[in-house]
Design a protein around this motif. Sequence first.
Motif, PDB file in Angstrom:
ATOM      1  N   ALA A  17     -26.024  23.322  -2.504  1.00 39.88           N
ATOM      2  CA  ALA A  17     -26.818  24.416  -1.939  1.00 39.88           C
ATOM      3  C   ALA A  17     -26.103  25.746  -2.137  1.00 39.88           C
ATOM      4  N   GLU A  18     -24.782  25.743  -1.953  1.00 43.91           N
ATOM      5  CA  GLU A  18     -24.014  26.969  -2.146  1.00 43.91           C
ATOM      6  C   GLU A  18     -24.072  27.405  -3.609  1.00 43.91           C
ATOM      7  N   PHE A  19     -23.978  26.430  -4.524  1.00 44.23           N
ATOM      8  CA  PHE A  19     -24.075  26.748  -5.947  1.00 44.23           C
ATOM      9  C   PHE A  19     -25.436  27.336  -6.261  1.00 44.23           C
ATOM     10  N   ASP A  20     -26.496  26.797  -5.689  1.00 42.80           N
ATOM     11  CA  ASP A  20     -27.842  27.315  -5.936  1.00 42.80           C
ATOM     12  C   ASP A  20     -27.965  28.769  -5.489  1.00 42.80           C
ATOM     13  N   ILE A  21     -27.340  29.120  -4.367  1.00 43.67           N
ATOM     14  CA  ILE A  21     -27.365  30.502  -3.884  1.00 43.67           C
ATOM     15  C   ILE A  21     -26.604  31.406  -4.846  1.00 43.67           C
ATOM     16  N   VAL A  22     -25.447  30.956  -5.294  1.00 45.61           N
ATOM     17  CA  VAL A  22     -24.648  31.730  -6.242  1.00 45.61           C
ATOM     18  C   VAL A  22     -25.419  31.907  -7.550  1.00 45.61           C
ATOM     19  N   ALA A  23     -26.044  30.846  -8.025  1.00 44.08           N
ATOM     20  CA  ALA A  23     -26.809  30.918  -9.271  1.00 44.08           C
ATOM     21  C   ALA A  23     -27.999  31.857  -9.123  1.00 44.08           C
ATOM     22  N   ALA A  24     -28.717  31.761  -8.018  1.00 38.41           N
ATOM     23  CA  ALA A  24     -29.874  32.637  -7.795  1.00 38.41           C
ATOM     24  C   ALA A  24     -29.421  34.093  -7.713  1.00 38.41           C
ATOM     25  N   ARG A  25     -28.328  34.350  -7.025  1.00 37.56           N
ATOM     26  CA  ARG A  25     -27.801  35.717  -6.920  1.00 37.56           C
ATOM     27  C   ARG A  25     -27.419  36.240  -8.308  1.00 37.56           C
ATOM     28  N   ALA A  26     -26.783  35.399  -9.117  1.00 38.19           N
ATOM     29  CA  ALA A  26     -26.386  35.812 -10.464  1.00 38.19           C
ATOM     30  C   ALA A  26     -27.605  36.138 -11.326  1.00 38.19           C
ATOM     31  N   ILE A  27     -28.652  35.348 -11.216  1.00 37.20           N
ATOM     32  CA  ILE A  27     -29.872  35.594 -11.989  1.00 37.20           C
ATOM     33  C   ILE A  27     -30.528  36.897 -11.549  1.00 37.20           C
ATOM     34  N   ILE A  28     -30.624  37.116 -10.249  1.00 39.54           N
ATOM     35  CA  ILE A  28     -31.246  38.343  -9.731  1.00 39.54           C
ATOM     36  C   ILE A  28     -30.449  39.574 -10.151  1.00 39.54           C
ATOM     37  N   VAL A  29     -29.123  39.515 -10.013  1.00 38.59           N
ATOM     38  CA  VAL A  29     -28.281  40.643 -10.412  1.00 38.59           C
ATOM     39  C   VAL A  29     -28.418  40.899 -11.909  1.00 38.59           C
ATOM     40  N   SER A  30     -28.451  39.847 -12.709  1.00 34.34           N
ATOM     41  CA  SER A  30     -28.601  40.009 -14.161  1.00 34.34           C
ATOM     42  C   SER A  30     -29.923  40.672 -14.518  1.00 34.34           C
ATOM     43  N   ILE A  31     -30.999  40.271 -13.870  1.00 35.90           N
ATOM     44  CA  ILE A  31     -32.308  40.877 -14.126  1.00 35.90           C
ATOM     45  C   ILE A  31     -32.285  42.356 -13.741  1.00 35.90           C
ATOM     46  N   CYS A  32     -31.706  42.671 -12.613  1.00 34.33           N
ATOM     47  CA  CYS A  32     -31.647  44.067 -12.167  1.00 34.33           C
ATOM     48  C   CYS A  32     -30.774  44.915 -13.087  1.00 34.33           C
ATOM     49  N   ILE A  33     -29.657  44.367 -13.547  1.00 35.71           N
ATOM     50  CA  ILE A  33     -28.808  45.103 -14.489  1.00 35.71           C
ATOM     51  C   ILE A  33     -29.551  45.330 -15.795  1.00 35.71           C
ATOM     52  N   TYR A  34     -30.295  44.341 -16.245  1.00 37.82           N
ATOM     53  CA  TYR A  34     -31.105  44.504 -17.454  1.00 37.82           C
ATOM     54  C   TYR A  34     -32.126  45.627 -17.260  1.00 37.82           C
ATOM     55  N   ALA A  35     -32.782  45.660 -16.111  1.00 38.78           N
ATOM     56  CA  ALA A  35     -33.776  46.707 -15.831  1.00 38.78           C
ATOM     57  C   ALA A  35     -33.116  48.086 -15.798  1.00 38.78           C
ATOM     58  N   THR A  36     -31.949  48.177 -15.176  1.00 36.52           N
ATOM     59  CA  THR A  36     -31.223  49.443 -15.123  1.00 36.52           C
ATOM     60  C   THR A  36     -30.812  49.889 -16.524  1.00 36.52           C
ATOM     61  N   THR A  37     -30.354  48.945 -17.333  1.00 36.61           N
ATOM     62  CA  THR A  37     -29.957  49.257 -18.701  1.00 36.61           C
ATOM     63  C   THR A  37     -31.154  49.771 -19.504  1.00 36.61           C
ATOM     64  N   THR A  38     -32.283  49.121 -19.361  1.00 36.87           N
ATOM     65  CA  THR A  38     -33.492  49.559 -20.056  1.00 36.87           C
ATOM     66  C   THR A  38     -33.877  50.966 -19.616  1.00 36.87           C
ATOM     67  N   HIS A  39     -33.801  51.226 -18.317  1.00 39.24           N
ATOM     68  CA  HIS A  39     -34.143  52.550 -17.781  1.00 39.24           C
ATOM     69  C   HIS A  39     -33.227  53.627 -18.351  1.00 39.24           C
ATOM     70  N   THR A  40     -31.916  53.392 -18.360  1.00 35.24           N
ATOM     71  CA  THR A  40     -30.988  54.398 -18.878  1.00 35.24           C
ATOM     72  C   THR A  40     -31.131  54.571 -20.387  1.00 35.24           C
ATOM     73  N   GLN A  41     -31.511  53.521 -21.063  1.00 36.03           N
ATOM     74  CA  GLN A  41     -31.692  53.570 -22.513  1.00 36.03           C
ATOM     75  C   GLN A  41     -32.906  54.422 -22.892  1.00 36.03           C
ATOM     76  N   ASP A  42     -33.894  54.496 -22.010  1.00 39.59           N
ATOM     77  CA  ASP A  42     -35.113  55.239 -22.301  1.00 39.59           C
ATOM     78  C   ASP A  42     -34.891  56.738 -22.462  1.00 39.59           C
ATOM     79  N   PHE A  43     -33.848  57.289 -21.874  1.00 43.67           N
ATOM     80  CA  PHE A  43     -33.613  58.728 -21.944  1.00 43.67           C
ATOM     81  C   PHE A  43     -33.303  59.208 -23.355  1.00 43.67           C
ATOM     82  N   LYS A  44     -32.574  58.401 -24.121  1.00 43.13           N
ATOM     83  CA  LYS A  44     -32.096  58.873 -25.414  1.00 43.13           C
ATOM     84  C   LYS A  44     -33.156  58.893 -26.505  1.00 43.13           C
ATOM     85  N   ASP A  45     -34.341  58.345 -26.247  1.00 41.50           N
ATOM     86  CA  ASP A  45     -35.371  58.332 -27.280  1.00 41.50           C
ATOM     87  C   ASP A  45     -36.727  58.782 -26.746  1.00 41.50           C
TER      88      ASP A  45
END
Length: 127
Positions: A17-45
């Motif tokens: 159960a603890e691993f599942d929480i860690v895995a879910a947190r890692a997936i959510i953080v990764s998705i949010c970092i991807y979204a932030t990266t996409t947002h910052t990338q949009d400025f240059k073009d």
Amino acid sequence: MRLISYAEYPTKGQNRAEFDIVAARAIIVSICIYATTTHTQDFKDVEGDIKIKRSTVPLDNPRVARPSVLLGLIAWSMLLSHIWCLDLVTGITLGGLGSFVGVRFCTKAGRRNDQVSFYWYNVSISL
């Protein structure tokens, strides 16, 4: 050589159960970092996005776009410092770098400056 599946990967106390929480947190953080990266990338073009009529935050909400990077990076720094249980000096360093990048996005506009700000963003997010 045998590959280890996620289910077999040892976690603190071997608690699934603890691993599942860690895995879910890692997936959510990764998705949010991807979204932030996409947002910052949009400025240059922005010019290219206008030509192809692509909808991006910098085009649709220019007054909100740049400040959202600053606020987002400060929030990311605080959240990741908490999640990773960073010591004070490391957390302040991460926050300082995120603030630097966010302020840079807010104060230095234009294609070249946005490209340099995006490079700094990549440095800050990779640490």
